[in-house]
Structure formats: C-alpha cells, structure tokens
Design an enzyme around this catalytic site. Structure first.
Site, PDB file in Angstrom:
ATOM      1  N   HIS A 215       0.854  -1.190   0.000  1.00  0.00           N
ATOM      2  CA  HIS A 215       0.000   0.000   0.000  1.00  0.00           C
ATOM      3  C   HIS A 215       0.889   1.238   0.000  1.00  0.00           C
ATOM      4  CE1 HIS A 215      -2.834   3.022   1.530  1.00  0.00           C
ATOM      5  NE2 HIS A 215      -3.811   2.198   1.210  1.00  0.00           N
ATOM      6  N   CYS A 253      -3.694   2.723  -4.487  1.00  0.00           N
ATOM      7  CA  CYS A 253      -4.608   3.538  -3.686  1.00  0.00           C
ATOM      8  C   CYS A 253      -4.607   4.958  -4.248  1.00  0.00           C
ATOM      9  CB  CYS A 253      -4.193   3.532  -2.219  1.00  0.00           C
ATOM     10  SG  CYS A 253      -5.280   4.560  -1.212  1.00  0.00           S
ATOM     11  N   HIS A 280      -7.605   0.499  -4.373  1.00  0.00           N
ATOM     12  CA  HIS A 280      -8.455   1.271  -3.458  1.00  0.00           C
ATOM     13  C   HIS A 280      -8.823   2.510  -4.251  1.00  0.00           C
ATOM     14  CE1 HIS A 280      -6.417  -0.269   0.520  1.00  0.00           C
ATOM     15  NE2 HIS A 280      -7.040  -1.210  -0.133  1.00  0.00           N
ATOM     16  N   ASP A 325     -13.052   3.166  -1.111  1.00  0.00           N
ATOM     17  CA  ASP A 325     -12.211   3.444   0.059  1.00  0.00           C
ATOM     18  C   ASP A 325     -12.982   4.355   0.992  1.00  0.00           C
ATOM     19  OD1 ASP A 325     -10.006   3.290   1.650  1.00  0.00           O
ATOM     20  OD2 ASP A 325      -8.588   3.986   0.168  1.00  0.00           O
ATOM     21  N   HIS A 326     -12.283   5.124   1.770  1.00  0.00           N
ATOM     22  CA  HIS A 326     -12.950   5.938   2.792  1.00  0.00           C
ATOM     23  C   HIS A 326     -14.219   6.594   2.250  1.00  0.00           C
ATOM     24  CE1 HIS A 326      -8.577   6.664   4.201  1.00  0.00           C
ATOM     25  NE2 HIS A 326      -8.948   5.401   4.301  1.00  0.00           N
ATOM     26  N   TYR A 339     -14.909   4.645   7.512  1.00  0.00           N
ATOM     27  CA  TYR A 339     -15.391   3.282   7.253  1.00  0.00           C
ATOM     28  C   TYR A 339     -16.844   3.052   7.641  1.00  0.00           C
ATOM     29  CZ  TYR A 339     -10.796   1.999   5.649  1.00  0.00           C
ATOM     30  OH  TYR A 339      -9.644   1.915   4.910  1.00  0.00           O
TER      31      TYR A 339
HETATM   32  C1  DNO Z   1      -6.565   3.317   5.357  1.00  0.00           C
HETATM   33  C2  DNO Z   1      -6.008   2.095   4.770  1.00  0.00           C
HETATM   34  C3  DNO Z   1      -4.641   1.773   5.327  1.00  0.00           C
HETATM   35  C4  DNO Z   1      -4.195   0.443   4.773  1.00  0.00           C
HETATM   36  C5  DNO Z   1      -2.831   0.030   5.202  1.00  0.00           C
HETATM   37  C6  DNO Z   1      -2.398  -1.176   4.427  1.00  0.00           C
HETATM   38  O1  DNO Z   1      -7.724   3.516   5.296  1.00  0.00           O
HETATM   39  O2  DNO Z   1      -5.987   2.173   3.406  1.00  0.00           O
HETATM   40  O3  DNO Z   1      -4.727   1.696   6.708  1.00  0.00           O
HETATM   41  O4  DNO Z   1      -5.087  -0.549   5.198  1.00  0.00           O
HETATM   42  O5  DNO Z   1      -1.910   1.031   5.048  1.00  0.00           O
HETATM   43  O6  DNO Z   1      -1.399  -1.832   5.139  1.00  0.00           O
END
Ligand code: DNO
Length: 362
Positions: A215, A253, A280, A325-326, A339
């Site tokens: 990531h 991401c 992501h 994602d978020h 989340y």
């Molecule tokens: C945040 C996530 C990160 C991710 C880690 C992967 O929302 O994208 O916490 O899970 O960095 O190791």
C-alpha cells in the site's frame, strides 16, 4: 442466513475483469456482514485478524472464523488487509528474521484458507494520517481531512489523534524509543530493508499463489522526520525493481498517491501495469499545498479523475480486486472514521457502474 457463494452470482467477476470487495473489520465491526452482502456489486470482504500483536502468527482458528462468516453471508474471502509488518523488519534489526519467518507462516496459513491477495504497508510507526476526522462539508456530511500545517504542529508523542490503522499498543517510552531508532534510517536504508523482506517472502507467496500488494504511504511524503518511500512514480519503479516477480505487486490507492498534486495517477497505473493486484479507489479534493479533504467517490466531487483511473486500469489489463475506500459520514451515520456503510456502498456501486460501462463499450 446461509446460502452458497455460487448463488451470489459473481456478477462483477463474470462480466468484468475485476472483483469488487468491501472492507470489513471482522466480528467486532459494527457493520454487520449481512448488510455488506446486500450491496449489489460486492463479491467478497477484505479483512484481517485483529487480536494478534504485530509480528506474531495468526491462529488458523481465527482465520477460519473470518472465512466461514464471510462465506455464510455469501461473500468470498480472498483478500487480507493487512498483515502488518513488524517495525524490526522495517528497521533491519537483528531480530527481523524471526518476524519474517512468522510473516511467511501467515502467508502459508492464509493461502490454506483461500486467500489470494495480501495488502500491507512499509510505513514506519504510523499508518495513514489525517489532521481532522470529521470536517463538516457543505452538504451536511463530514469527512476526513489533512492539513500539513496542523500536522507539523502536532507532537507525535502527545497526539490524541487515533485512526483505524494505527497500532496503539506502544507505551510512551516504546514510542520515544522507536522514533529514536528511525533517526538512523534513511530512505535508502528503508528501501534496502524492504528488499531484504521481499526477497524472503516473495518465494513463499509464489509457492502459495498469494499476490503481495504493498500500500502506498498516506500521505505520500515523510512525516515527523520519519522516512516514507512508497510515494511517487520514481519510487514506484524502484519498488517494482526490488524484486521483479509478479507476486511483488501494489495496492493502487488513488487517494494516497493522489494526495500529491505531482503524482500523475494514469502514468503510474501504466508503470505498474501487470503488478496491480488490488485497487483502493476514492476521490479527494485538493484544497491547497499539502492540504486536502476526502470527498464522495464520483469524479465531479473531487480533484481526481475517477473515470480516467478506471479506464486506465481496464486498459492495463487489471484483473484484481477493487474496493471503495474511505467514505464520508452521511445520513447521520457514526462509526469508524472513513469506514461507515452508506457512502462506501454508494462508492462501490458507482465504481462498478464505471467498470461495466467502460468494459462493455470498449
Ligand atoms: C486506510 C487504509 C490503510 C491500509 C494500510 C495497508 O484507510 O488504506 O490503513 O489498510 O496502510 O497496510
């Protein structure tokens, strides 16, 4: 509720190239897995074992509970986010081999229960960082936000900030000690330590057919004097060259790399072609120099071209896992920052729509 996975048409999988997933924080998540199963496009959950200290081996029993719970809800269990990397590995400490062996054992155990992809990061001490958890937005919702000025004014030893990705098991003394140890770790050294780790785990991942997906650093620049290396296209190339197995891949991401206005995400997708195993996808709005707030997923809501990103992924032959994602907190929802259920569900259906439209008209 029990129904076989085959009944849940892997619609996304069958029609398109990617598999849409949704992050679920296990049995203690206040979002019930049955609710996730009601989002029409979701193929599987992305989860982890959370009750084992970083660096230790996960019990097969805990892994099996996650798998059975997912499968009983009609969802696949193929992606882990994250198997965290012990700080001794990032620091290149003499004890690292023990933790690397534990990491390899986790890959083997997870493979046994059907895991195909593991997301992890190599950020020293802190995972993702924001300066504000609930910035009110004009539409009455709220979202995570980042302002470098506020962050620089924070003392990492005193901050009361808390994010879902942070390991808060350190005592004050341990944290002081850890931050001190990183004083000698340059970006070069961190790359070397990452290569050492990869050269040991990638052969195991190959044997087990588990794709490793690093990531990016979020935000993609050093903070609190700690080095960060998964930050831009130059370092992405460097990372991919550390070990050229296809099993050594990335989690693309968009919100992490996209936080830097200097990162050209489309070009980075082309650079990582064939090595993106997990994506992501989320949008952010740049509001100034090293300043942004998270927005709803659609292109029009933020600064990133989400349609262009999906198009570039499809054109690059991407056939991995995707997750929204978020999300913002909308409709009065409260819960884990970034989340909640509602905005991420909207994000998932929006993204699946983009993939469907692009793939079918291509
Ligand atoms: C945040 C996530 C990160 C991710 C880690 C992967 O929302 O994208 O916490 O899970 O960095 O190791």
């Amino acid at each position: 509720m029990h129904f076989p996975i085959e009944m849940r048409a892997r619609c996304v999988y069958n029609i398109f190239v990617m598999k849409m997933t949704f992050r679920w924080y296990g049995l203690t998540d206040n979002i019930a897995i049955e609710k996730i199963a009601q989002i029409p496009v979701i193929d599987g959950v992305v989860t982890a074992v959370y009750d084992v200290p970083v660096g230790e081996v996960w019990s097969e029993e805990s892994i099996k509970i996650l798998k059975d719970t997912a499968n009983n809800a009609g969802l696949n269990f193929e992606v882990i986010e994250s198997v965290p990397v012990h700080e001794d590995i990032k620091l290149g400490a003499p004890t690292r081999d023990k933790y690397i062996e534990n990491y390899c054992e986790n890959i083997r155990r997870l493979a046994k229960y059907g895991i195909k992809c593991i997301c992890y990061n190599f950020m020293p001490v802190f995972d993702w960082l924001r300066s504000e958890m609930a910035r009110p937005l004009a539409d009455g919702s709220n979202a995570l936000a980042y302002d470098e000025k506020t962050v620089l004014a924070l003392n990492p030893l005193k901050t009361t900030l808390s994010l879902p990705g942070w390991d808060e098991s350190y005592t004050h003394e341990e944290l002081v000690d850890l931050l001190k140890k990183y004083e000698n770790i340059s970006e070069e050294k961190l790359f070397e330590n990452l290569k050492y780790f990869l050269d040991k785990i990638i052969p195991v991942a190959e044997e087990c057919d588990v794709k490793m997906a690093i990531h990016p650093d979020d935000p993609p620049w050093g903070i609190f004097g700690l080095p960060r290396i998964i930050t831009d296209e130059t370092n992405l190339k460097k990372f991919l060259a550390l070990n050229d197995s296809v099993y050594n891949g990335v989690t693309f991401c968009t919100g992490s790399w996209g936080a830097s206005v200097n990162n050209d995400l489309i070009s980075m997708i082309n650079t990582a072609k064939g090595r993106i195993h997990f994506a992501h996808i989320r949008n952010i709005k740049h509001t100034g120099e090293r300043k942004f707030e998270e927005s709803a997923h659609p292109t029009d809501c933020g600064s990133l071209d989400i349609y262009g990103i999906v198009k570039a992924l499809v054109d690059s032959g991407f056939d991995g896992y995707v997750r929204p994602d978020h999300g913002r907190m909308i409709w009065g929802e409260t819960g884990k920052f970034g989340y909640g259920l509602y905005d991420r569900a909207l994000g998932a259906t929006y993204l699946a729509g983009l993939f469907e439209a692009y793939v079918k008209t291509k």
